[in-house]
Design a protein around this motif. Structure first.
Motif, PDB file in Angstrom:
ATOM      1  N   ILE A  62       0.849  -1.189   0.000  1.00  0.00           N
ATOM      2  CA  ILE A  62       0.000   0.000   0.000  1.00  0.00           C
ATOM      3  C   ILE A  62       0.888   1.245   0.000  1.00  0.00           C
ATOM      4  O   ILE A  62       1.824   1.348   0.797  1.00  0.00           O
ATOM      5  CB  ILE A  62      -0.917   0.011   1.227  1.00  0.00           C
ATOM      6  CG1 ILE A  62      -1.930  -1.138   1.111  1.00  0.00           C
ATOM      7  CG2 ILE A  62      -1.643   1.337   1.385  1.00  0.00           C
ATOM      8  CD1 ILE A  62      -2.848  -1.285   2.296  1.00  0.00           C
ATOM      9  N   PRO A  65       1.138   3.735   3.668  1.00  0.00           N
ATOM     10  CA  PRO A  65       0.321   2.883   4.548  1.00  0.00           C
ATOM     11  C   PRO A  65      -0.037   3.551   5.876  1.00  0.00           C
ATOM     12  O   PRO A  65      -1.105   3.281   6.420  1.00  0.00           O
ATOM     13  CB  PRO A  65       1.217   1.657   4.776  1.00  0.00           C
ATOM     14  CG  PRO A  65       2.603   2.136   4.500  1.00  0.00           C
ATOM     15  CD  PRO A  65       2.471   3.164   3.430  1.00  0.00           C
ATOM     16  N   ASN A  90      -7.402  -4.763   1.251  1.00  0.00           N
ATOM     17  CA  ASN A  90      -6.404  -3.869   1.848  1.00  0.00           C
ATOM     18  C   ASN A  90      -5.869  -4.443   3.157  1.00  0.00           C
ATOM     19  O   ASN A  90      -4.681  -4.308   3.470  1.00  0.00           O
ATOM     20  CB  ASN A  90      -6.995  -2.480   2.076  1.00  0.00           C
ATOM     21  CG  ASN A  90      -7.102  -1.674   0.795  1.00  0.00           C
ATOM     22  OD1 ASN A  90      -6.376  -1.936  -0.173  1.00  0.00           O
ATOM     23  ND2 ASN A  90      -8.002  -0.707   0.762  1.00  0.00           N
ATOM     24  N   PHE A  94      -2.036  -5.076   4.116  1.00  0.00           N
ATOM     25  CA  PHE A  94      -1.395  -4.648   5.360  1.00  0.00           C
ATOM     26  C   PHE A  94      -0.751  -5.841   6.060  1.00  0.00           C
ATOM     27  O   PHE A  94       0.369  -5.740   6.576  1.00  0.00           O
ATOM     28  CB  PHE A  94      -2.417  -3.986   6.288  1.00  0.00           C
ATOM     29  CG  PHE A  94      -2.575  -2.512   6.070  1.00  0.00           C
ATOM     30  CD1 PHE A  94      -1.573  -1.626   6.439  1.00  0.00           C
ATOM     31  CD2 PHE A  94      -3.733  -2.006   5.493  1.00  0.00           C
ATOM     32  CE1 PHE A  94      -1.722  -0.252   6.242  1.00  0.00           C
ATOM     33  CE2 PHE A  94      -3.886  -0.641   5.289  1.00  0.00           C
ATOM     34  CZ  PHE A  94      -2.883   0.239   5.668  1.00  0.00           C
ATOM     35  N   HIS A  98       2.734  -4.734   5.582  1.00  0.00           N
ATOM     36  CA  HIS A  98       2.866  -3.732   6.654  1.00  0.00           C
ATOM     37  C   HIS A  98       2.281  -4.291   7.955  1.00  0.00           C
ATOM     38  O   HIS A  98       1.410  -3.666   8.576  1.00  0.00           O
ATOM     39  CB  HIS A  98       2.134  -2.436   6.258  1.00  0.00           C
ATOM     40  CG  HIS A  98       2.291  -2.065   4.809  1.00  0.00           C
ATOM     41  ND1 HIS A  98       3.437  -1.501   4.307  1.00  0.00           N
ATOM     42  CD2 HIS A  98       1.426  -2.200   3.755  1.00  0.00           C
ATOM     43  CE1 HIS A  98       3.285  -1.287   2.999  1.00  0.00           C
ATOM     44  NE2 HIS A  98       2.072  -1.706   2.648  1.00  0.00           N
TER      45      HIS A  98
END
Length: 304
Positions: A62, A65, A90, A94, A98
């Protein structure tokens, strides 16, 4: 006069076709949801065709982020189902790219996954199952540390329920999520979670739980089995050994074979034989069944 005769006949002749039409319509309405609730809304399959199911390998990080993490939960709570699917994807991004940003919100994300998995719309259900797989892979045992007892148990139960349904692509996706769960988490704490599921009222759920348990046990090794206990493992196995579904019985046999192999390697058994161990710790009928099972594997001709 001919027209009047025809008009007078109209109320009589449509009666039989009218009843036939009602019967034809009622059949899909009754049978579809009882087999699988994903088809509850007729419009869902048409709308779901516009959703792309993106494999984990094709997901991208992303951009920015830190800013986007704030809006993630709002998107998953949206009443617009397309936004829910987008937000679930999404969440997958993540988790994979992330994870440190998603970790503080992990429990809320898990509860949203539970809600999304139960959603009757196929696109939301399947996307949430895919998200579950990626979250298992990304966080593993952290799921037990950063989510409460009830949140994880609800997620586990929904995965077992969806894996037990008739709709093939939902069932397969749930199976993949369960496989990711077993592959990414330590077997001992997960086994404690799965243990209660082999007594579920739904025979398919019992079978799916037994399969996951057998995969856990195969990963444990001697040390893990000693910690959990040979006897509790055999008690889990005998619960499924005579279950109605062959998958449950096969999983139970696999557990028994793993326990037997570990027992024979264990130095703690001393001079005690496998037969003596089984008869000392199990009801006679269960001990006899397990001893016979091992004998049939060691000496196949005895099984005939």
């Amino acid at each position: 006069m001919a027209l009047r005769s025809l008009d007078n006949a109209l109320p009589i002749t449509p009666e039989r076709p009218k009843r036939q039409t009602k019967v034809a319509v009622s059949i899909p309405k009754l049978s579809e949801p009882s087999a699988n609730d994903e088809n509850r809304f007729p419009s869902a399959p048409i709308a779901d065709a516009t959703i792309d199911y993106i494999s984990s390998e094709n997901l991208k990080p992303i951009s920015d982020p830190e800013s986007n993490i704030q809006s993630l939960n709002d998107g998953m709570d949206s009443k617009d189902w397309t936004k829910v699917c987008e937000s679930l994807n999404n969440a997958r991004r993540f988790a994979l790219f992330h994870p440190s940003l998603l970790l503080p919100n992990l429990e809320k994300v898990v509860m949203i996954l539970v809600k999304a998995i139960k959603n009757p719309r196929s696109a939301i259900c399947k996307t949430s199952l895919m998200a579950s797989s990626d979250i298992f892979k990304a966080f593993g045992d952290n799921l037990l540390e950063f989510t409460d007892f009830d949140a994880f148990n609800q997620l586990l139960l929904q995965l077992l329920l969806k894996a037990s349904q008739d709709k093939r692509f939902v069932c397969e996706e749930a199976d993949r999520a369960l496989h990711a769960m077993v592959g990414s988490m330590k077997p001992l704490p997960l086994l404690h979670k799965l243990q209660s599921c082999v007594g579920h009222a739904n025979l398919r759920v019992r079978a799916k739980a037994a399969i996951s348990i057998s995969h856990c046990v195969s990963k444990m090794g001697l040390e893990g089995m000693n910690e959990f206990g040979f006897v509790p493992l055999l008690h889990i196995a005998v619960d499924s050994l005579n279950d109605r579904l062959p998958e449950a019985r096969e999983a139970a046999r696999s557990v028994v074979m793993s326990v037997h192999e570990a027992f024979m390697e264990s130095e703690d058994k001393g001079e005690e034989s496998w037969e003596s161990f089984c008869h000392s710790n199990l009801a006679p009928i269960h001990a006899q069944a397990i001893v016979k099972l091992i004998s049939s594997q060691e000496y196949p001709s005895l099984g005939h």
